[in-house]
Design a protein around this motif. Structure first.
Motif, PDB file in Angstrom:
ATOM      1  N   THR A 249      30.994   3.263  14.786  1.00 54.49           N
ATOM      2  CA  THR A 249      31.124   4.528  15.521  1.00 54.49           C
ATOM      3  C   THR A 249      31.931   4.330  16.792  1.00 54.49           C
ATOM      4  O   THR A 249      32.778   5.166  17.147  1.00 54.49           O
ATOM      5  N   VAL A 368      19.674  12.417  16.567  1.00 56.81           N
ATOM      6  CA  VAL A 368      20.621  12.565  15.459  1.00 56.81           C
ATOM      7  C   VAL A 368      20.012  11.976  14.196  1.00 56.81           C
ATOM      8  O   VAL A 368      19.164  11.087  14.272  1.00 56.81           O
ATOM      9  N   ASN A 369      20.458  12.466  13.057  1.00 61.29           N
ATOM     10  CA  ASN A 369      19.855  12.049  11.793  1.00 61.29           C
ATOM     11  C   ASN A 369      20.668  11.030  11.016  1.00 61.29           C
ATOM     12  O   ASN A 369      20.159  10.395  10.103  1.00 61.29           O
ATOM     13  N   ASN A 370      21.957  10.892  11.384  1.00 60.45           N
ATOM     14  CA  ASN A 370      22.813   9.992  10.620  1.00 60.45           C
ATOM     15  C   ASN A 370      24.023   9.583  11.456  1.00 60.45           C
ATOM     16  O   ASN A 370      24.187  10.012  12.600  1.00 60.45           O
ATOM     17  N   GLN A 372      27.218  10.309  11.132  1.00 60.42           N
ATOM     18  CA  GLN A 372      28.151  11.383  11.458  1.00 60.42           C
ATOM     19  C   GLN A 372      27.677  12.164  12.670  1.00 60.42           C
ATOM     20  O   GLN A 372      28.452  12.504  13.581  1.00 60.42           O
ATOM     21  N   GLU A 373      26.392  12.483  12.709  1.00 60.59           N
ATOM     22  CA  GLU A 373      25.839  13.208  13.856  1.00 60.59           C
ATOM     23  C   GLU A 373      25.900  12.355  15.122  1.00 60.59           C
ATOM     24  O   GLU A 373      26.095  12.881  16.223  1.00 60.59           O
ATOM     25  N   CYS A 376      29.429  12.703  16.464  1.00 58.36           N
ATOM     26  CA  CYS A 376      29.653  14.025  17.053  1.00 58.36           C
ATOM     27  C   CYS A 376      28.973  14.170  18.415  1.00 58.36           C
ATOM     28  O   CYS A 376      29.552  14.730  19.351  1.00 58.36           O
ATOM     29  N   SER A 377      27.752  13.660  18.527  1.00 61.94           N
ATOM     30  CA  SER A 377      27.028  13.760  19.800  1.00 61.94           C
ATOM     31  C   SER A 377      27.680  12.922  20.882  1.00 61.94           C
ATOM     32  O   SER A 377      27.837  13.370  22.022  1.00 61.94           O
ATOM     33  N   LYS A 380      30.829  14.560  22.037  1.00 60.76           N
ATOM     34  CA  LYS A 380      30.575  15.692  22.931  1.00 60.76           C
ATOM     35  C   LYS A 380      30.262  15.218  24.344  1.00 60.76           C
ATOM     36  O   LYS A 380      30.744  15.792  25.326  1.00 60.76           O
TER      37      LYS A 380
END
Length: 423
Positions: A249, A368-370, A372-373, A376-377, A380
């Motif tokens: 990530t 977050v659950n995964n 990808q999230e 994204c977080s 942001k």
């Protein structure tokens, strides 16, 4: 009514225990689990001479033990003339208490089975002046025996989860009379307070005290990673499988945020070779805290020293709290949030569910659950300065809002002990 309730429960508890405990004991023998605590839980032990001034705390598991740390030490400082007895419900918590409080506690043992003989054995040996139970532990027989002996019994840092609340409401006919046996119930929030009242607690005997877990202090930091204009993401207390997620990530985020740096603090230092191998696949420059490396020459610094994680949170901008993308149950986000550092967690937070509930509700943390999230977080936080600043402010506000729980409990102990002295 009290006599009828106590007799009914005495009989039913004894019947249930007699029928089912042999099955549990056989199961434990078969699986090889520890059987040495059974006599302790029957209240059969030889404590030191505790005298006639005893304060007792019960913390069922590790989370509760950690939440009581400052309170236990403060109690010993405030009431040195009293002996301090600490009990737990699990073996892991018992080991932690013995490790953390050998010079604070006068006696450490297990909480008794909730049957007449075990509770009577226990109270005959301990004879506490006051019993404080962390969070929500409802033991009818223990409450009955404390009531009979005129021993003040308190729930502190009380809370009721959504799942538990539904169960308590369905069984209100049983729990309402039990809750009224407790001398006082002090809760973490107004919501918890209202829930206790709705399932039968006398509203005159319950009060909001806020959350003991927020009574922590900042640690002065001597760490300088030469941050400059960079943004630092820290992955704290990572476990197996999480390092790959965080490093990958980070690599994707770096394509958009070239000034992003990463600190990885593995929960277990033996995972460092594994982390090095992953990083080398991305051609990032690696630094080591033990070598005093900084971000002048490194993209990722591995925190390969002991006892410095809390101090390192203070010099970072965003924190991912590990142990949350597997079944570990997460680690303490307050160690980062105390420095107004926004936290991100995976979905596995059973060890700190109450804390995350408060932080997320206050918008001081994100779950977050995964993978990808997670991306994204983090994106942001790095892209939206208004969002980031609001989250930082939320961290500050929640600590301001939760202050005072420790002093609250100390003052209530003082009131009750003075009443018992007839002052």
């Amino acid at each position: 009514m009290f006599k009828l309730l106590s007799h009914l429960y005495d009989m039913s508890a004894l019947v249930v225990f007699t029928l089912f405990y042999p099955l549990v004991a056989i199961s434990r023998l078969h699986t090889g689990k520890d059987t040495g605590t059974r006599m302790l839980k029957m209240g059969v032990f030889n404590p030191p001479n505790l005298g006639d001034k005893v304060i007792m705390y019960h913390a069922v598991s590790v989370g509760e033990v950690l939440s009581l740390e400052k309170l236990i030490k403060k109690t010993k400082e405030t009431y040195p003339e009293y002996k301090l007895v600490l009990t737990t419900g699990t073996k892991t918590a018992q080991e932690l208490v013995k490790k953390k409080y050998p010079d604070v506690a006068d006696f450490i043992t297990y909480f008794p089975f909730d049957i007449p003989i075990a509770v009577n054995n226990f109270l005959n040996r301990i004879n506490p002046d006051i019993v404080l139970i962390a969070e929500t532990e409802l033991w009818p027989e223990f409450a009955i025996q404390c009531k009979r002996r005129n021993i003040p019994l308190l729930i502190i840092n009380g809370r009721i989860s959504d799942k538990s609340y539904n169960s308590y409401r369905r069984l209100k006919f049983f729990f309402a009379p039990v809750l009224r046996l407790y001398t006082k119930i002090y809760t973490q929030s107004r919501l918890d307070n209202d829930r206790f009242i709705s399932i039968g607690t006398d509203e005159n005997n319950t009060e909001v005290m806020k959350n003991l877990k927020f009574d922590i202090d900042k640690i002065e930091t001597d760490i300088d990673l030469e941050k400059g204009n960079n943004k630092i993401l820290i992955a704290g207390s990572t476990h197996s499988g999480e390092n790959e997620i965080l490093i990958d990530t980070f690599g994707k985020l770096r394509e958009k945020h070239t000034n992003l740096k990463l600190v990885i603090a593995p929960r277990h230092l033996e995972r460092i070779p594994e982390i090095e191998k992953i990083i080398k696949g991305y051609n990032f420059g690696i630094g080591y805290r033990s070598m005093k490396d900084t971000f002048k020459k490194s993209d990722i610094i591995i925190l390969d020293t002991l006892g410095e994680l809390k101090k390192t949170y203070a010099v970072c901008d965003i924190a991912f709290i590990g142990g949350s993308f597997n079944n570990t149950g997460g680690h303490n986000p307050l160690e980062a949030a105390i420095y107004n550092v926004p936290t991100i967690t995976g979905p596995s937070v059973k060890n700190f569910r109450d804390i995350y509930s408060l932080l997320i509700r206050a918008k001081a943390s994100v779950m977050v659950n995964n993978k990808q999230e997670l991306y994204c977080s983090l994106d942001k936080f790095l892209s939206d300065n208004t969002f980031y600043t609001a989250t930082v402010e939320a961290c500050k506000n929640i600590f301001d809002d939760q202050k005072g729980a420790l002093d609250f409990v100390i003052s209530k102990i003082r009131e009750i002990l003075n009443e018992r002295k007839g002052l």
